[in-house]
Design a protein around this motif. Structure first.
Motif, PDB file in Angstrom:
ATOM      1  N   ASP A   1       0.834  -1.214   0.000  1.00  0.00           N
ATOM      2  CA  ASP A   1       0.000   0.000   0.000  1.00  0.00           C
ATOM      3  C   ASP A   1       0.863   1.256   0.000  1.00  0.00           C
ATOM      4  O   ASP A   1       0.559   2.235  -0.673  1.00  0.00           O
TER       5      ASP A   1
ATOM      6  N   ASN B   1       1.112   4.077  -3.182  1.00  0.00           N
ATOM      7  CA  ASN B   1       0.725   5.453  -2.876  1.00  0.00           C
ATOM      8  C   ASN B   1       1.913   6.413  -2.865  1.00  0.00           C
ATOM      9  O   ASN B   1       1.757   7.594  -2.586  1.00  0.00           O
TER      10      ASN B   1
ATOM     11  N   ARG C   1       1.226   8.860  -9.572  1.00  0.00           N
ATOM     12  CA  ARG C   1       2.003   7.907  -8.791  1.00  0.00           C
ATOM     13  C   ARG C   1       3.401   7.767  -9.367  1.00  0.00           C
ATOM     14  O   ARG C   1       3.625   7.955 -10.553  1.00  0.00           O
TER      15      ARG C   1
END
Length: 186
Positions: free
Chosen positions: A63, A67, A76
Motif C-alpha cells: 500500500d 501510494n 504515482r
C-alpha cells in the motif's frame, strides 16, 4: 545530473547496500543479482527493480509503495510499463505484491509463490536484525508498534541465532573451565 554525480550516487548506493547484507549471504545475493541485472531488461523489469529496492530498503508495505509520490509529479511514482511502452495507468497493489514472485520465477528459484511483497518487508527487518540493529530501530523502520511482531523477525534471523548460540557456547565453555579450575585447586 552529469555523469560524475551519477557515479557518486551509484557508489553511495553500493556502500549502503554492502553494509546491509550479511557476509554469509553476500555471495549468493551477488550471483542472483548479477544474473538478474544482466538478463532482466529494463524495458520489462525497471519498475520491478525499483520496487524491490524500495521494498527492502524501506520495509514498505505494498500500500505504501503504490501510494508513493514524487513531490514534482502529480501522478504515482510507478506507472504501468510493458513491452517498452508506458501508460498512464498506475501500478496497483496486486501487481506490486507479485513482483517478488516474478523475479523468483525469472531466476528459476523454487517455491515461487512464497515470494511476496511481504517477504521483502520481512527481509528488510531480518537484514537489520542480522546487522545487530536493536528492536526499537527495527520497529521504527518498519512502522510496527508491537515489540512482539518485531521480535518475530529477530527470532527468524539466522545471524542472530548463530550469534546467540556462540554466546551460549562461549559462556558455557568459560563457565565450565572456571568451575574445573576452581575444583582442581582445592
Amino acid at each position: 545530473m552529469n555523469n560524475c554525480e551519477s557515479e557518486e550516487i551509484v557508489e553511495a548506493a553500493n556502500i549502503a547496500i554492502s553494509s546491509l547484507l550479511p557476509t554469509k549471504s553476500r555471495s549468493l545475493y551477488d550471483i542472483a543479482y548479477n544474473r538478474f541485472k544482466k538478463c532482466a531488461d529494463d524495458k520489462e523489469f525497471l519498475m520491478i527493480k525499483v520496487g524491490l529496492i524500495l521494498e527492502i530498503a524501506g520495509a514498505c508495505r505494498t500500500d505504501e509503495l503504490v501510494n508513493l509520490t514524487v513531490d514534482d509529479i502529480e501522478d504515482r511514482l510507478f506507472l504501468y510499463y510493458k513491452a517498452g511502452k508506458c501508460s498512464s495507468q498506475p501500478v496497483g497493489k496486486n501487481t506490486m505484491g507479485k513482483n517478488p514472485s516474478v523475479v523468483a520465477s525469472y531466476l528459476k528459484l523454487p517455491n515461487v509463490a512464497c515470494y511476496t511483497g511481504h517477504c521483502l518487508r520481512r527481509s528488510s527487518a531480518t537484514l537489520l536484525a542480522d546487522a545487530g540493529v536493536d528492536i526499537t530501530t527495527i520497529k521504527r523502520h518498519a512502522g510496527w508498534k508491537s515489540t512482539t511482531v518485531a521480535e518475530g523477525y529477530v527470532e527468524n534471523s539466522i545471524e542472530n541465532k548463530t550469534k546467540i548460540a556462540n554466546q551460549v557456547l562461549v559462556g558455557t565453555t568459560t563457565s565450565a573451565i572456571t568451575k574445573t579450575v576452581n575444583v582442581s585447586e582445592k
